[in-house]
Design an enzyme around this catalytic site. Structure first.
Site, PDB file in Angstrom:
ATOM      1  N   GLY A  26      -1.421  -5.862  -3.825  1.00  0.00           N
ATOM      2  CA  GLY A  26      -1.900  -4.905  -2.944  1.00  0.00           C
ATOM      3  C   GLY A  26      -2.336  -5.687  -1.656  1.00  0.00           C
ATOM      4  N   CYS A  27      -3.199  -6.657  -1.805  1.00  0.00           N
ATOM      5  CA  CYS A  27      -3.958  -7.657  -0.786  1.00  0.00           C
ATOM      6  C   CYS A  27      -2.916  -8.405  -0.290  1.00  0.00           C
ATOM      7  CB  CYS A  27      -4.864  -8.506  -1.100  1.00  0.00           C
ATOM      8  SG  CYS A  27      -6.164  -7.529  -1.887  1.00  0.00           S
TER       9      CYS A  27
END
Length: 153
Positions: free
Chosen positions: A43-44
């Protein structure tokens, strides 16, 4: 703590590129600060790539971008290089900036409770005033939403 419509207190944090960056470095320029849990996680990475891909549009709107996590500068340098981020990452190992923006909260990780960064983004105008905030961010479509807010300033 930060509040929409109020000036954000000055901060100075170690950054990639062997720099130390402060809020005042972005005077007369809008600034997007996005907090994320950990370098090189799915996600990051996607969130950073989305900011990277729209970076020219943020620049055209007189807006800087800074990513922040508690990772070390060494991890940040590797992450930034691998993903070709055109913006700097801030290393907030002492959590001072995270606490200023109130982004560390209890989260559930694999059934146990831990304190961690809740994905959040903040938009500060060129006078240092917080104009918008997004908390508990879902990555999909988020960067487009932030860019729309920047364009409305």
């Amino acid at each position: 703590m930060v509040t929409i419509g109020k000036k954000v207190a000055e901060f100075t944090v170690p950054a990639t590129g062997d720099k130390t960056l402060s809020l005042s470095d972005f005077e007369d320029k809008n600034l997007v600060i996005y907090f994320y849990p950990k370098d090189s996680t799915p996600g990051c990475t996607l969130e950073g790539q989305n900011f990277r891909d729209l970076y020219p549009e943020f620049q055209a709107a007189n807006t800087g971008i800074l990513g922040v996590s508690r990772d070390s500068l060494k991890r940040h340098e590797n992450f930034k290089c691998k993903q070709e981020f055109p913006f700097d990452l801030l290393s907030d190992e002492d959590e001072a900036l995270c606490n200023q923006f109130d982004v560390i909260h209890e989260k559930n990780m694999y059934g146990r409770k831990v304190l961690g960064i809740v994905r959040s983004t903040f938009l500060i105008d060129g006078k240092g005033v917080l104009r918008a905030e997004w908390r508990k961010v879902r990555v999909k479509g988020h960067v487009d939403e932030v860019l729309d807010a920047v364009k409305q300033l």
